[in-house]
Design a protein around this motif. Sequence first.
Motif, short mmCIF file in Angstrom:
data_model
loop_
_atom_site.label_atom_id
_atom_site.label_comp_id
_atom_site.label_asym_id
_atom_site.label_seq_id
_atom_site.Cartn_x
_atom_site.Cartn_y
_atom_site.Cartn_z
N HIS A 136 0.84 -1.20 0.00
CA HIS A 136 0.00 0.00 0.00
C HIS A 136 0.88 1.26 0.00
O HIS A 136 0.62 2.21 -0.74
N PHE A 137 1.92 1.23 0.83
CA PHE A 137 2.87 2.35 0.84
C PHE A 137 3.50 2.51 -0.54
O PHE A 137 3.68 3.63 -1.04
N LEU A 138 3.84 1.40 -1.16
CA LEU A 138 4.49 1.44 -2.46
C LEU A 138 3.57 2.07 -3.51
O LEU A 138 4.02 2.85 -4.36
N SER A 139 2.29 1.73 -3.46
CA SER A 139 1.34 2.32 -4.41
C SER A 139 1.16 3.81 -4.21
O SER A 139 0.81 4.54 -5.14
N LEU A 140 1.41 4.29 -2.98
CA LEU A 140 1.31 5.72 -2.68
C LEU A 140 2.63 6.44 -2.93
O LEU A 140 2.72 7.66 -2.71
N GLY A 141 3.65 5.71 -3.33
CA GLY A 141 4.95 6.32 -3.59
C GLY A 141 5.84 6.44 -2.38
O GLY A 141 6.91 7.06 -2.45
N VAL A 142 5.44 5.85 -1.25
CA VAL A 142 6.26 5.91 -0.03
C VAL A 142 7.19 4.70 -0.05
O VAL A 142 7.04 3.74 0.71
N VAL A 143 8.18 4.76 -0.92
CA VAL A 143 9.04 3.61 -1.19
C VAL A 143 9.92 3.28 0.01
O VAL A 143 10.13 2.11 0.34
N LYS A 144 10.42 4.30 0.69
CA LYS A 144 11.34 4.05 1.79
C LYS A 144 10.66 3.27 2.92
O LYS A 144 11.24 2.32 3.47
N SER A 145 9.45 3.65 3.27
CA SER A 145 8.72 2.94 4.33
C SER A 145 8.40 1.51 3.90
O SER A 145 8.48 0.58 4.70
N ALA A 146 8.03 1.35 2.65
CA ALA A 146 7.74 0.00 2.15
C ALA A 146 8.99 -0.86 2.20
O ALA A 146 8.95 -2.02 2.62
N LEU A 147 10.12 -0.29 1.79
CA LEU A 147 11.38 -1.04 1.79
C LEU A 147 11.78 -1.48 3.20
O LEU A 147 12.25 -2.59 3.40
N ALA A 148 11.55 -0.59 4.17
CA ALA A 148 11.90 -0.93 5.55
C ALA A 148 11.11 -2.15 6.03
O ALA A 148 11.64 -3.03 6.72
N ILE A 149 9.84 -2.23 5.66
CA ILE A 149 9.01 -3.37 6.06
C ILE A 149 9.48 -4.63 5.35
O ILE A 149 9.63 -5.70 5.98
#
Length: 905
Positions: free
Chosen positions: A494-507
């Motif tokens: 979901h973060f990735l679809s919103l462009g929040v790549v860094k938070s998605a990568l951390a997970i």
Amino acid sequence: MLTLRRANDASVKVIRVWFVAVRTGADKVDGTQTANEGFESASYGADEALKRTTFRTDRELIEAAVELVRLIPLIQGVEGSFEWREKEGTPSQNALVQQLGRKVVDGDFKAILCSPLAAYEKELIHLLMAANWTGPDLDFAPLSLLDIPVEKQTLVTEETLQRKAVAELAWAGEPAYHLARATFLFRLAQILLDLPYHHARSAGWWRLRVWNVHAQLLDEPVAFPNAALEDVERDLADEPDLVGQFWLERGLLEHRQSNDRAALGCFVRAARATGLRYELTGALGRRTKFQQTDLTQLVLLAESRIRIEGGVEEKGRKSKDGEGDEASGGATRGAALELTTKGLPETLALNDDTLLEHTEFTSSNPAALGSHLGHLDPSNQPALHPLDQCILLSLCLNVRNTSPAHGLTTEQMTPYVARVISHPENWSVHTMALLLRSRLEAHRTRTVERSTLQLQALIDQMPTDDSTPAERLRFLHALPLPSKWELERELALHFLSLGVVKSALAIFERLEMWEEAVRCWQATEQRDRALTVVNDLLAGRRAEAEAVLVRGKANLDAAREAKLWCLLGELEPERAREHFERAWAVSGETSGRAMRSLGGYLFARDEYAEAARCLRRAVAINPLFSRSWFILGCACSREEDWEGARVAFTRCVTIDDEDAESWNNLASVYLRMDYVPGKNVSQTETSYKDKEASLKADRAATIPFENQMLAFRALKQGLKFHYENWRMWMNYTVVAMNVGELAEACRALGLGSESVDADVLDRLVDAATRVTLDEPGSTVASPNEGQNLVRRVDDLFVRVLLPRVSSARIFRAPLEAYLEGYRAGIAGQMEAGETDVERWREGVREVEEIYYVLVNHGPKVEGSKWRLQARSIVRTFMGRTKDFEEEAEWSRLVGLLEDLKEGGA
């Protein structure tokens, strides 16, 4: 000797055998001889009396003791009632079994596993699901249940058992998630349930549950063996809720294997068994704060059957017409069905300045006439039984539409979810309902914030103890509730679809989901970082789980190592074949992923025979991947292996009956294959390369009529799901003529064909002019003859053909229609700042379609500025969606502009 603490019953030998197998490397444990030999070979110093005890006899005694009393929890697990009933004539000295049943319901895992008599395998499954699905975190280490001699403690550790279990849980080449907790206890339960049972009638149901859990531990869905479970339903005939739950759980297994049609049938049977009545209808209401006029809103009317204390069903009251009609008061649950609901998951408010929190219905009656649930007030419906809520949530998983972009899927699913959320009854059920709502709201600007925050809140609640383990586990088997790691993965995506790549990568890094992490690194142009991590993992220079004490490459089981080699092949295209073949070898020729990847790689390089060989291996390992079957069908077609192509495309439409492209390809194969059962028909002269060309009438004689009929039915089915595909309509027109379906040929010629096929038109005119007109008052049933055919051909000319032929708009009209359709579609309405990559990809397809329409037909329209229009459309779309420059489809848009330049635009 490895034992459960304070365990003194012979039944624990089965559990000991598992640890012996782990220690000695035995592949299978079954029967008395294997058990005793395993103890002796491991030299655990078992006493002679225990060795002499007959394993199977002891087990049968335990089965008889457990099933002697009517312990519903041993069938329903922790979903059971607090009502403990004994069969008639059962002696009361089986109090120990009843006490253990209560501990199962209470979720007292440690007490159960340390008891002298227990259905161990059932509680081991619950322990795994509590640790990985519902929380709260276990208050003890699973290994602490075992008495391990001091001299063996360095050999038998939780890490070694965990690693062994994860490796053995790999199925059909798909690895199990390696960070799942207490996995070795689940593997133990699986081994126990694979043994023969002669008295425990619920064993088949528990095997079903094991498959359900096992499916969720794997990275990708796989096909599991079918179980003969009809006897289970017959044994439970006097327990409607148990029958309903059985079919619900069976339907969830079908759903996880993508068998949606079979799953829907199971869900409907579950609703019928529990007496749930439901109806999706409409009622006047308002959805926004500023709405002035009441409009019809979708609402799900639902009512549970009346249940009273003790589990005895109360018959519905008789209505005036004599039909059974339960009271509108809905489900009345007594002490037998009550569980505390304190500490339910937090339901976040929408807090929007326009949308209402809930739809406000202003009408107390549904819009549908003759509704069986017309007595229910849409805005004040009775509470549903939690099991019925589970059925509704599962039913909405199968609400599908041929055009999801229209939004009907979301609109249909929302009433199901809202009906459950309105009356929270159970922790797990309410969690699942909130999760489904979060998914539905993820792609709407006014609800995306709540969707994200709600998903995060559901993850945060898992380790808390705001509700009891008993409540959390009570309906878990009857829900499609994902595991903790799947929930976190969903949040990261979901973060990735919103462009929040860094938070998605951390997970993804914390969950050690390297495939998804690689996507993030590639999205941020860190391909070197991705290569480094994957190479380090393969070389043992990077340890995965921080909790693992034994470091190095030894931690990788074969299935996970093969997956990493496949990932490396995707990162290094120049060495892809080498890496895919290495993955295949590392897995011991069991990795379906390796063969899928290699097959796709070879197909892209026109090595069709080798690609087909690899893909056949892949689908033999895991037949649930429709994409593998599709590429296999295409490869067989290129090699003119029509029978192989027929099998492949048939499997595609079996897995997904809405796959229009596969239906079209299947029809094409039927028209090219020379196989007719019992006959040897000469090979058609048509090659695969002219697939896109129209099939001419003079070739019909070379194609078996049976094959033409099969092609006609395949195209007819495919057009239901791809109605706008004019190429399919052209093929359908010709095939319909060849099989004598003249009325369908008229309809197809008017609906779908971009240009008129002169041969087909001549044959239609010839057929219409040769028929004898019907006598006045006569009735002709067939639409392909007589006055019916004449009327259709006449309508085709008057309504469709004459406007095209007698006017200069013959080509201008289609161009204008296509341009209007483009402006009203996704691409025409897409604005800057769009973040939904799937929506953008659909827009790219629409741009390509309008581009080729202009290129193909623009030159035929006098005075048309088609080049300028085409260039303007592509440039405008690219200017609005610059955020997607990193996507692979972007190069296709650049190619369109270059083609225009080469053509002198």
